[in-house]
Design a protein around this motif. Structure first.
Motif, PDB file in Angstrom:
ATOM      1  N   LEU A 192       0.830  -1.198   0.000  1.00 50.30           N
ATOM      2  CA  LEU A 192       0.000   0.000   0.000  1.00 50.30           C
ATOM      3  C   LEU A 192       0.870   1.255   0.000  1.00 50.30           C
ATOM      4  CD1 LEU A 192      -2.816  -0.941   2.543  1.00 50.30           C
ATOM      5  CD2 LEU A 192      -2.927  -0.967   0.057  1.00 50.30           C
ATOM      6  N   LEU A 193       1.926   1.217   0.812  1.00 50.54           N
ATOM      7  CA  LEU A 193       2.837   2.365   0.859  1.00 50.54           C
ATOM      8  C   LEU A 193       3.481   2.604  -0.506  1.00 50.54           C
ATOM      9  CD1 LEU A 193       4.122   4.448   2.766  1.00 50.54           C
ATOM     10  CD2 LEU A 193       5.967   2.822   3.151  1.00 50.54           C
ATOM     11  N   TRP A 194       3.864   1.528  -1.163  1.00 53.90           N
ATOM     12  CA  TRP A 194       4.464   1.646  -2.498  1.00 53.90           C
ATOM     13  C   TRP A 194       3.452   2.220  -3.482  1.00 53.90           C
ATOM     14  CZ3 TRP A 194       8.071   2.699  -5.425  1.00 53.90           C
ATOM     15  CH2 TRP A 194       8.261   2.179  -6.711  1.00 53.90           C
ATOM     16  N   THR A 195       2.206   1.791  -3.384  1.00 47.06           N
ATOM     17  CA  THR A 195       1.166   2.333  -4.254  1.00 47.06           C
ATOM     18  C   THR A 195       0.996   3.831  -4.024  1.00 47.06           C
ATOM     19  OG1 THR A 195       0.019   0.207  -4.196  1.00 47.06           O
ATOM     20  CG2 THR A 195      -1.254   2.111  -4.930  1.00 47.06           C
ATOM     21  N   ILE A 196       1.012   4.243  -2.752  1.00 45.54           N
ATOM     22  CA  ILE A 196       0.886   5.664  -2.437  1.00 45.54           C
ATOM     23  C   ILE A 196       2.076   6.441  -3.002  1.00 45.54           C
ATOM     24  CG2 ILE A 196       0.871   7.331  -0.546  1.00 45.54           C
ATOM     25  CD1 ILE A 196      -0.639   5.283   1.118  1.00 45.54           C
ATOM     26  N   ALA A 197       3.269   5.861  -2.896  1.00 47.48           N
ATOM     27  CA  ALA A 197       4.460   6.541  -3.427  1.00 47.48           C
ATOM     28  C   ALA A 197       4.350   6.749  -4.924  1.00 47.48           C
ATOM     29  CB  ALA A 197       5.710   5.730  -3.086  1.00 47.48           C
TER      30      ALA A 197
END
Length: 797
Positions: free
Chosen positions: A280-285
Motif C-alpha cells: 500500500l505504501l508503495w502504491t501511495i508513493a
C-alpha cells in the motif's frame, strides 16, 4: 538497428538538473518506496516462498504422534515408536528425530555452554544436506555406547576454530567425555539455533518405554509420494502397532506435515500483513510521484506547447516526458537498492525470532523486483500524466488556456489523492489497532510479580547421575537463599509465556473429568515452592511444595491453579486429594495447595487449568533457576562463586531478568505494531505531499479566476475557504473509502490482535490524524490563493 538518441537523453538530464527540488523529491520518494518494499519482499520471499535449503526440500516433513481424542492432538514421538515407523512404513526413505540439550564443553580455560541437539540414527540422511567439511555420524557412532563424535555448526566452527579445516579430527570435552569432531554443517542447515550435534546414544531400555515421547520427528518421503499418501501410510502403520501394543499405542495415530509449513508456523499472517502494508505504501508513493509529475507538466505547458508549435509531434513531446521519468526511475531504483541492502543486513538482528531469518539475503529476486517495479513506476508516473496532459491541443497553452491542457489530469490527480488518503486511513487505523492491542497485552495481569527476579541455567546433562545433579541443585538453592539480598530461590522446567504449552491428561480422586476415561486435560509445570515464592504467586489454599529433597521415595506432591478448581471442581476443596498423570508410572501425587492463575501460555490467552508438580532434586537436570533479589550485581558475583565452589566444571548461562523473558514473548506484536506505525507515518507524509501538490496546481491554474473574484468583491478569506472546501471534499471521500477498506481487511487482523473487530477509536484517530495533517498541507496553497495580487494575475500566467 535500434538507435539511442543520446542528445535527447542528455537534454532530459539537463532539464531535470534545472529542477533539483522536484528531482530530489521524486528520487527520495521512489527510493524509500522501492527500498522498503524490496527489503520486505526479500523477507516474505525467503520465509514463505523459497523452498527450504535442502535437496528435494518438498519431500521433507515433520512427523508427530496424534491422539484425536485429546485436546492437544499432537505429541512428540517416543524413540521406540519412531524406530517402528521407520522399519514398517513404505512411503518414507528415512524417518529420524532429535531433541535439544544444552551441554558444556570444558576443553578451554573456562567452561562454555553450547546449544546442542541429540540426534537419532539417520538424522543427517533425512535432510541430505552436503557437509561443509568432514562427514556425519557412522552407524557405529549412532549406537548406544558408541564412540563419542560431534558435528559442528558453521557458526561455532567460525567462532571457536576460525574456520580452520584442521578442526575436523580434534575433540571437545563434554561431561568429562571426549567427542571427536567429525564434520561441519553449513549455516543454512540450522542457522544460529544450534552449535553442535551429538548422537542421542539412547539406552536400550528406552526402546521399551513407548510413553517416553520427547523426539521431534522428521522424515523424507520417497519420490512421487505425496504428504497425504505418507500420512495415510504412517497412520496404517500406527494402527497395526495399536493392535500389538494396546496398552500404550491404542488411541494414537500419526500426523505428517510439510516441514516448511511447520517452520513458518503462525508467522505467515503477520508477514503478509506487513507486506500488504508495504505494498500500500508503495502504491501511495507511485500515486504521489504521478501527482508531482502532473504539477510539473502543468508548469511546463508553455515549453511543451512551444515544442509542438515548432513541429514536435505529440509522441515526441510524450517521449520527452517519458525519458525524464525513466531517469527518475533509474535514480530512485538505485537509491532503493541501497536502502534495501541496508535493511536486509539489519533484519537478522531485529527479527531474530522470525523463522528462516538465517537464509535472508538480497538476491536476484529482490533486485529484479526493484528493477521491475521501478520500470513500472516510470510508465505510471511519466507516461500516464504525459498522455493526460497532452490530450488537448497544446497550442491552447500558448493562448494561456492552461486548464485545457491539464483538465483531464485534474480528475486523475484527484483520484490519486483520494486513493492516497484512503490507504493512509487504512494504515493508520490498522497501526492504531495494533498499538492498542500491544498496549493491552502489556497490561495483562500475569498473576505473578516478575520485578527484581533473575533467571539462569547451570549446565547439566540428562544422562548424568541424577543423585549428583540433585545434590548440586539442593546445595545451590540453599546457598542462594542464605544470601542477605535474596528473598526466595527455586526452579521450574519452563518459565511462563515461553511457548511451552505442555498438556497432559490427569485423573483426580473424586472427580469425573470430561474425557472419555474420566480424565481432564490440563497444562503442567514442574516447580519448587521457592520458585512460586520468588514470583510472588498468590497461595489461594493449602501450602507450598515441601522443601526440595533427593529422596526418590518421598511422597510426591503437587499444587493446582485456581482455574483448575473453577473448571473441574467448582466449590470443592482439592487439598489432600490424589492426582495422577495418565499413562505414567509411579505413585499418584497429593495436592497440597492451590495457587492463583498465571499467564503460563502467554499474554493473549485465557489462563488454562494447570497442575504444578513439585520437583524432586535431580528430577529435571537443566531447570530454569529463578531468584528474587534486591541486588542484581551482587547476585551475579555470588552465583559464580557458589557454582565454582560446588562444581567448577559447570557453566552458568542465560542470566537475565525474568521480565526480559516476558517482554520477549511480546516481540512479535511489538514489531508488527512498530513497523505498521512506521509505514502509516510515511503514508501520511506522502498523502500530505499529494494534497499539497494538487492544490498548488489548482491555485496556480485558477489564478486568473481568483483574481477576477477579488476584483468583483470577493475577500481573501472567501478564497481561502474556497480552496479548503475543495480539499475537504477530497479528504472526506478518502476518509470514507479508507473506512470501507479498513472494514474489508478487518478479518486479516484477527490473528495478530488480542480482540479483532472494527475499532471505532482506531478509525477516529486515523481520521483525525489525516484531517489535521491534510489541513496543514493544504493551508499553504490556500494562503497563496488568498494573497493573489489581482493585477499581477490578470497580466498573465
Amino acid at each position: 538497428m535500434f538507435k539511442v538518441d543520446v542528445s535527447a537523453w542528455r537534454q532530459a538530464w539537463r532539464s531535470l538538473g534545472r529542477r533539483r527540488g522536484f528531482f530530489a523529491a521524486v528520487v527520495l520518494t521512489l527510493g524509500f518506496g522501492t527500498g522498503v518494499t524490496a527489503a520486505v519482499f526479500s523477507l516474505v520471499d525467503t520465509v514463505l516462498i523459497k523452498p527450504l535449503p535442502y535437496p528435494d526440500a518438498d519431500r521433507l516433513v515433520t512427523v508427530y504422534e496424534a491422539s484425536p481424542a485429546s485436546k492437544e492432538r499432537t505429541s512428540l514421538v517416543a524413540p521406540a515408536r519412531l524406530e517402528d515407523w521407520h522399519r514398517l512404513n513404505r512411503s518414507f526413505a528415512a524417518i529420524s528425530g532429535s531433541y535439544s540439550e544444552n551441554v558444556t564443553d570444558t576443553i578451554g580455560a573456562e567452561p562454555e555452554r553450547l546449544q546442542g541437539r541429540r540426534v537419532a540414527p539417520r538424522f543427517f540422511a533425512v535432510y541430505a544436506m552436503p557437509r561443509l567439511a568432514g562427514r556425519t555420524f557412522t552407524e557405529e557412532e549412532e549406537r548406544s555406547n558408541g564412540p563419542g563424535a560431534v558435528v559442528l555448526s558453521e557458526r561455532f566452527w567460525t567462532r571457536r576454530f576460525n574456520r580452520d579445516p584442521a578442526a575436523v579430527g580434534r575433540a571437545l570435552t563434554i561431561g568429562g567425555r571426549s567427542y571427536q569432531i567429525v564434520g561441519v554443517m553449513p549455516a543454512a542447515f540450522a542457522g544460529d539455533a544450534t552449535d553442535i550435534w551429538l548422537p542421542a546414544h539412547l539406552m536400550p531400555f528406552f526402546t521399551q518405554l513407548r510413553d517416553a515421547r520427547f523426539l521431534n520427528g522428521v522424515g523424507r518421503l520417497r519420490s512421487n509420494v505425496t504428504i497425504h499418501e505418507g500420512a495415510r501410510d504412517l497412520a496404517s502403520v500406527q494402527a497395526a502397532l495399536a493392535g500389538e501394543f494396546p496398552a500404550t499405542d491404542a488411541g494414537w495415530s500419526a500426523e505428517v506435515r510439510s516441514l516448511k509449513e511447520f517452520r513458518v508456523g503462525d508467522s505467515r499472517r503477520g508477514l503478509l500483513l506487513v507486506f500488504g502494508a508495504v505494498a500500500l505504501l508503495w502504491t501511495i508513493a507511485i500515486a504521489n510521484t504521478a501527482g508531482l509529475m502532473l504539477v510539473q507538466l502543468h508548469r511546463r505547458s508553455r515549453e511543451l506547447a512551444i515544442r509542438a508549435a515548432l513541429g514536435a509531434s505529440r509522441p515526441r513531446v510524450i517521449g520527452t516526458v517519458v525519458r525524464e521519468g525513466l531517469i527518475l526511475a533509474l535514480a530512485g531504483g538505485a537509491a532503493g537498492a541501497g536502502l534495501a541492502w541496508g535493511l536486509v543486513s539489519a533484519m537478522p538482528a531485529l527479527l531474530s525470532r522470525t523463522p528462516r531469518i538465517n537464509e535472508l539475503s538480497l538476491d536476484w529476486r529482490a533486485l529484479g523486483f526493484v528493477a521491475g517495479t521501478s520500470l513500472l513506476a516510470a510508465c505510471v508516473f511519466s507516461l500516464v500524466p504525459a498522455l493526460a496532459g497532452t490530450r488537448a491541443h497544446l497550442m491552447g497553452a500558448l493562448a494561456g488556456s492552461s486548464r485545457a491542457v491539464a483538465g483531464g489530469g485534474h480528475r486523475l490527480q484527484r483520484l490519486l489523492v483520494v486513493g492516497q488518503v484512503a490507504l493512509s486511513v487504512l494504515l493508520v487505523g490498522s497501526a492504531t489497532l495494533l498499538l492498542r492491542s500491544y498496549y493491552d497485552l502489556t497490561r495483562v495481569d500475569t498473576g505473578f510479580d516478575a520485578s527484581n527476579t533473575m533467571t539462569f541455567h547451570v549446565a547439566a546433562r540428562w544422562d548424568e547421575d541424577r543423585v549428583r545433579i540433585g545434590q548440586l541443585q539442593q546445595q545451590l538453592l540453599a546457598s542462594l537463599e542464605q544470601l542477605p539480598h535474596v528473598q526466595a530461590a527455586g526452579m521450574t522446567n519452563f518459565l511462563p509465556a515461553t511457548g511451552a504449552t505442555l498438556r497432559y491428561q490427569v485423573n483426580v480422586e473424586g472427580l469425573n473429568g470430561p474425557n472419555a476415561d474420566g480424565s481432564m486435560t490440563v497444562g503442567t509445570r514442574s516447580v519448587t515452592g521457592g520458585y512460586l515464592r520468588a514470583l510472588r504467586a498468590p497461595l489461594v489454599a493449602g501450602s507450598w511444595c515441601p522443601p526440595i529433597t533427593t529422596d526418590l521415595k518421598a511422597p510426591r506432591t503437587a499444587l493446582v491453579s485456581k482455574r483448575f478448581v473453577d473448571v473441574h471442581a467448582p466449590g470443592q476443596n482439592l487439598v489432600g486429594r490424589s492426582v495422577r498423570i495418565a499413562d505414567t508410572p509411579g505413585s499418584p501425587m497429593r495436592i497440597v495447595g492451590v495457587v492463583g492463575n498465571m499467564a503460563e501460555d502467554g499474554h493473549a490467552t485465557t489462563p488454562a487449568p494447570y497442575l504444578y508438580a513439585c520437583l524432586v532434586a535431580g528430577g529435571w537436570p537443566d531447570p530454569e533457576y529463578v531468584v528474587r533479589t534486591s541486588d542484581v550485581r551482587a547476585l551475579a558475583t555470588d552465583l559464580r562463586r557458589i557454582v565454582r565452589e560446588l562444581d567448577p566444571g559447570r557453566a552458568i548461562f542465560g542470566v537475565r531478568p525474568v521480565q526480559d523473558v516476558l517482554d520477549a514473548a511480546l516481540d512479535r506484536p511489538r514489531l508488527d505494531a512498530a513497523m505498521l506505525t512506521l509505514f502509516a507515518g510515511a503514508a501520511i507524509a506522502l498523502a500530505a505531499i499529494g494534497l499539497y501538490s494538487l492544490f498548488m496546481l489548482l491555485v496556480s491554474e485558477r489564478a486568473r479566476e481568483m483574481a477576477v473574484r477579488l476584483a468583483i468583491g470577493a475577500t481573501p478569506r472567501e478564497l481561502f475557504q474556497l480552496v479548503m472546501t475543495g480539499a475537504g471534499r477530497l479528504l472526506a471521500g478518502g476518509l470514507l473509502l479508507g473506512i470501507a477498506l479498513t472494514a474489508a481487511v478487518d478479518r486479516a487482523l484477527s490473528g495478530v490482535v488480542v480482540e479483532a473487530g472494527i475499532d471505532l477509536t482506531a478509525l477516529a484517530v486515523a481520521a483525525a490524524t489525516l484531517a489535521i495533517i491534510s489541513t496543514i498541507a493544504v493551508a499553504g496553497p490556500a494562503l497563496r490563493a488568498a494573497r493573489i495580487a489581482p493585477i499581477d494575475a490578470l497580466r498573465g500566467d
